[in-house]
Design a protein around this motif. Sequence first.
Motif, PDB file in Angstrom:
ATOM      1  N   HIS A  54       1.647-115.282 -55.470  1.00 37.56           N
ATOM      2  CA  HIS A  54       1.664-114.142 -56.376  1.00 37.56           C
ATOM      3  C   HIS A  54       3.049-113.981 -56.987  1.00 37.56           C
ATOM      4  O   HIS A  54       4.056-114.060 -56.292  1.00 37.56           O
ATOM      5  N   LEU A  55       3.091-113.745 -58.289  1.00 42.58           N
ATOM      6  CA  LEU A  55       4.340-113.464 -58.998  1.00 42.58           C
ATOM      7  C   LEU A  55       5.370-114.577 -58.820  1.00 42.58           C
ATOM      8  O   LEU A  55       6.570-114.341 -58.916  1.00 42.58           O
ATOM      9  N   GLY A  56       4.904-115.780 -58.541  1.00 37.92           N
ATOM     10  CA  GLY A  56       5.822-116.897 -58.358  1.00 37.92           C
ATOM     11  C   GLY A  56       6.525-116.923 -57.018  1.00 37.92           C
ATOM     12  O   GLY A  56       7.460-117.707 -56.827  1.00 37.92           O
ATOM     13  N   LEU A  57       6.074-116.096 -56.065  1.00 35.16           N
ATOM     14  CA  LEU A  57       6.702-116.032 -54.747  1.00 35.16           C
ATOM     15  C   LEU A  57       6.004-116.980 -53.777  1.00 35.16           C
ATOM     16  O   LEU A  57       4.796-117.197 -53.859  1.00 35.16           O
ATOM     17  N   SER A  58       6.770-117.503 -52.833  1.00 39.16           N
ATOM     18  CA  SER A  58       6.170-118.298 -51.764  1.00 39.16           C
ATOM     19  C   SER A  58       5.392-117.363 -50.833  1.00 39.16           C
ATOM     20  O   SER A  58       5.485-116.127 -50.924  1.00 39.16           O
ATOM     21  N   LEU A  59       4.616-117.941 -49.912  1.00 36.17           N
ATOM     22  CA  LEU A  59       3.826-117.113 -48.999  1.00 36.17           C
ATOM     23  C   LEU A  59       4.718-116.201 -48.164  1.00 36.17           C
ATOM     24  O   LEU A  59       4.403-115.019 -47.960  1.00 36.17           O
ATOM     25  N   ARG A  60       5.822-116.718 -47.644  1.00 36.71           N
ATOM     26  CA  ARG A  60       6.721-115.896 -46.831  1.00 36.71           C
ATOM     27  C   ARG A  60       7.367-114.810 -47.679  1.00 36.71           C
ATOM     28  O   ARG A  60       7.465-113.651 -47.256  1.00 36.71           O
ATOM     29  N   GLU A  61       7.776-115.158 -48.885  1.00 37.87           N
ATOM     30  CA  GLU A  61       8.363-114.164 -49.786  1.00 37.87           C
ATOM     31  C   GLU A  61       7.343-113.088 -50.130  1.00 37.87           C
ATOM     32  O   GLU A  61       7.669-111.898 -50.203  1.00 37.87           O
ATOM     33  N   TRP A  62       6.085-113.503 -50.320  1.00 34.72           N
ATOM     34  CA  TRP A  62       5.030-112.535 -50.646  1.00 34.72           C
ATOM     35  C   TRP A  62       4.775-111.587 -49.476  1.00 34.72           C
ATOM     36  O   TRP A  62       4.537-110.394 -49.662  1.00 34.72           O
ATOM     37  N   ASP A  63       4.834-112.118 -48.248  1.00 32.31           N
ATOM     38  CA  ASP A  63       4.681-111.255 -47.070  1.00 32.31           C
ATOM     39  C   ASP A  63       5.763-110.179 -47.049  1.00 32.31           C
ATOM     40  O   ASP A  63       5.488-109.002 -46.789  1.00 32.31           O
ATOM     41  N   VAL A  64       7.005-110.586 -47.297  1.00 34.61           N
ATOM     42  CA  VAL A  64       8.112-109.626 -47.319  1.00 34.61           C
ATOM     43  C   VAL A  64       7.943-108.654 -48.484  1.00 34.61           C
ATOM     44  O   VAL A  64       8.152-107.439 -48.343  1.00 34.61           O
ATOM     45  N   ALA A  65       7.536-109.171 -49.635  1.00 31.27           N
ATOM     46  CA  ALA A  65       7.374-108.330 -50.822  1.00 31.27           C
ATOM     47  C   ALA A  65       6.323-107.244 -50.589  1.00 31.27           C
ATOM     48  O   ALA A  65       6.495-106.093 -51.006  1.00 31.27           O
ATOM     49  N   ARG A  66       5.217-107.587 -49.933  1.00 31.76           N
ATOM     50  CA  ARG A  66       4.188-106.588 -49.649  1.00 31.76           C
ATOM     51  C   ARG A  66       4.713-105.508 -48.711  1.00 31.76           C
ATOM     52  O   ARG A  66       4.364-104.327 -48.841  1.00 31.76           O
ATOM     53  N   CYS A  67       5.556-105.892 -47.776  1.00 31.46           N
ATOM     54  CA  CYS A  67       6.166-104.900 -46.880  1.00 31.46           C
ATOM     55  C   CYS A  67       7.110-103.981 -47.652  1.00 31.46           C
ATOM     56  O   CYS A  67       7.164-102.770 -47.399  1.00 31.46           O
ATOM     57  N   ILE A  68       7.852-104.548 -48.586  1.00 34.66           N
ATOM     58  CA  ILE A  68       8.728-103.739 -49.442  1.00 34.66           C
ATOM     59  C   ILE A  68       7.899-102.725 -50.222  1.00 34.66           C
ATOM     60  O   ILE A  68       8.264-101.554 -50.349  1.00 34.66           O
ATOM     61  N   ALA A  69       6.748-103.163 -50.739  1.00 35.09           N
ATOM     62  CA  ALA A  69       5.875-102.271 -51.510  1.00 35.09           C
ATOM     63  C   ALA A  69       5.342-101.133 -50.660  1.00 35.09           C
ATOM     64  O   ALA A  69       5.023-100.056 -51.181  1.00 35.09           O
ATOM     65  N   ARG A  70       5.244-101.347 -49.351  1.00 36.99           N
ATOM     66  CA  ARG A  70       4.774-100.296 -48.446  1.00 36.99           C
ATOM     67  C   ARG A  70       5.879 -99.322 -48.078  1.00 36.99           C
ATOM     68  O   ARG A  70       5.650 -98.358 -47.356  1.00 36.99           O
ATOM     69  N   GLY A  71       7.097 -99.601 -48.527  1.00 34.07           N
ATOM     70  CA  GLY A  71       8.207 -98.704 -48.244  1.00 34.07           C
ATOM     71  C   GLY A  71       8.880 -98.957 -46.914  1.00 34.07           C
ATOM     72  O   GLY A  71       9.648 -98.107 -46.434  1.00 34.07           O
ATOM     73  N   LEU A  72       8.619-100.124 -46.287  1.00 34.41           N
ATOM     74  CA  LEU A  72       9.223-100.420 -44.992  1.00 34.41           C
ATOM     75  C   LEU A  72      10.698-100.772 -45.154  1.00 34.41           C
ATOM     76  O   LEU A  72      11.104-101.363 -46.142  1.00 34.41           O
ATOM     77  N   SER A  73      11.488-100.398 -44.162  1.00 33.82           N
ATOM     78  CA  SER A  73      12.906-100.765 -44.154  1.00 33.82           C
ATOM     79  C   SER A  73      13.055-102.225 -43.750  1.00 33.82           C
ATOM     80  O   SER A  73      12.098-102.857 -43.274  1.00 33.82           O
ATOM     81  N   GLY A  74      14.273-102.755 -43.912  1.00 36.29           N
ATOM     82  CA  GLY A  74      14.521-104.137 -43.524  1.00 36.29           C
ATOM     83  C   GLY A  74      14.232-104.386 -42.047  1.00 36.29           C
ATOM     84  O   GLY A  74      13.631-105.403 -41.677  1.00 36.29           O
ATOM     85  N   LYS A  75      14.624-103.457 -41.179  1.00 40.85           N
ATOM     86  CA  LYS A  75      14.382-103.610 -39.736  1.00 40.85           C
ATOM     87  C   LYS A  75      12.887-103.554 -39.430  1.00 40.85           C
ATOM     88  O   LYS A  75      12.390-104.300 -38.579  1.00 40.85           O
ATOM     89  N   GLN A  76      12.167-102.668 -40.109  1.00 36.86           N
ATOM     90  CA  GLN A  76      10.720-102.575 -39.889  1.00 36.86           C
ATOM     91  C   GLN A  76      10.012-103.844 -40.336  1.00 36.86           C
ATOM     92  O   GLN A  76       9.083-104.318 -39.672  1.00 36.86           O
ATOM     93  N   ILE A  77      10.456-104.408 -41.457  1.00 33.36           N
ATOM     94  CA  ILE A  77       9.867-105.665 -41.944  1.00 33.36           C
ATOM     95  C   ILE A  77      10.130-106.782 -40.939  1.00 33.36           C
ATOM     96  O   ILE A  77       9.239-107.584 -40.622  1.00 33.36           O
ATOM     97  N   ALA A  78      11.355-106.824 -40.422  1.00 31.25           N
ATOM     98  CA  ALA A  78      11.713-107.861 -39.448  1.00 31.25           C
ATOM     99  C   ALA A  78      10.826-107.789 -38.215  1.00 31.25           C
ATOM    100  O   ALA A  78      10.339-108.819 -37.713  1.00 31.25           O
ATOM    101  N   ARG A  79      10.578-106.559 -37.717  1.00 35.51           N
ATOM    102  CA  ARG A  79       9.713-106.400 -36.539  1.00 35.51           C
ATOM    103  C   ARG A  79       8.275-106.803 -36.851  1.00 35.51           C
ATOM    104  O   ARG A  79       7.621-107.475 -36.063  1.00 35.51           O
ATOM    105  N   GLU A  80       7.775-106.397 -38.012  1.00 34.57           N
ATOM    106  CA  GLU A  80       6.379-106.677 -38.359  1.00 34.57           C
ATOM    107  C   GLU A  80       6.131-108.170 -38.544  1.00 34.57           C
ATOM    108  O   GLU A  80       5.089-108.688 -38.150  1.00 34.57           O
ATOM    109  N   LEU A  81       7.088-108.869 -39.147  1.00 33.42           N
ATOM    110  CA  LEU A  81       6.912-110.292 -39.442  1.00 33.42           C
ATOM    111  C   LEU A  81       7.520-111.190 -38.370  1.00 33.42           C
ATOM    112  O   LEU A  81       7.453-112.418 -38.475  1.00 33.42           O
ATOM    113  N   ASP A  82       8.133-110.569 -37.367  1.00 32.66           N
ATOM    114  CA  ASP A  82       8.749-111.302 -36.255  1.00 32.66           C
ATOM    115  C   ASP A  82       9.824-112.280 -36.740  1.00 32.66           C
ATOM    116  O   ASP A  82       9.821-113.472 -36.409  1.00 32.66           O
ATOM    117  N   VAL A  83      10.723-111.749 -37.563  1.00 32.43           N
ATOM    118  CA  VAL A  83      11.865-112.516 -38.053  1.00 32.43           C
ATOM    119  C   VAL A  83      13.114-111.659 -37.859  1.00 32.43           C
ATOM    120  O   VAL A  83      13.039-110.509 -37.441  1.00 32.43           O
TER     121      VAL A  83
END
Length: 233
Positions: free
Chosen positions: A161-190
Amino acid sequence: MKILWVDDHEILCVALSEYVQTHASELSVTPIEVTPVFTLASALEEVSKTPPPDLVFLDLNLDGENRGTTTLEHFQAGNPSNVPVVICTGLAPGNDDEVEILRACMRDYSARGILLKGGAHKKMFIGLSRILGGELWIPEEVLMRFACSTQTPSPGGNQHHLGLSLREWDVARCIARGLSGKQIARELDVTAGHVRQVSCVIYDKLQVRNRVEAALKVSAELALGSGSNKGLS
């Protein structure tokens, strides 16, 4: 910087205008001059002057018949210099209909941001600072509501989507949900550092400047995907 503040609640309008001028040195590196007006007609008169104001804060409920997106539509139709408009509203992000009004203001009528009158004082101050610094600003609670109606995954999960890789798209969807960087890291286990690095790549690919602009762009893409799914069902 010349600011036009438009609100038919005259006491509130004057109070907000005085507040911005009093705290100008904390909000902006440039001097601020705020003009309060109380009707849409007065606002249109002000933006037609030469030079026009640099920024407009606009309440969405004015003059009886001018309510919701109609107010912004009428204002933009009489805004020859395309002065940036920020919505300053008492609409509640907990109300589905009012959230859709806010979404339409951003999507269809080029609003440059949203301030909630009923929001926390500290958040409103932060929003004002970001807006006066040239950023697009939407309160976190509104961003999260924007994302709520766009979480249906589109068919073909391996699409980029939007020219993003799958991992980038996963992070992008979390950004759209309003998650913070730490919350995204916990959710995606990175790691949080990985999220920061990927976020920078996302901003570059989407040609946006910050998380808010990225969230809006991703939310719009998710909404398109949800619409396609409905059409297939």
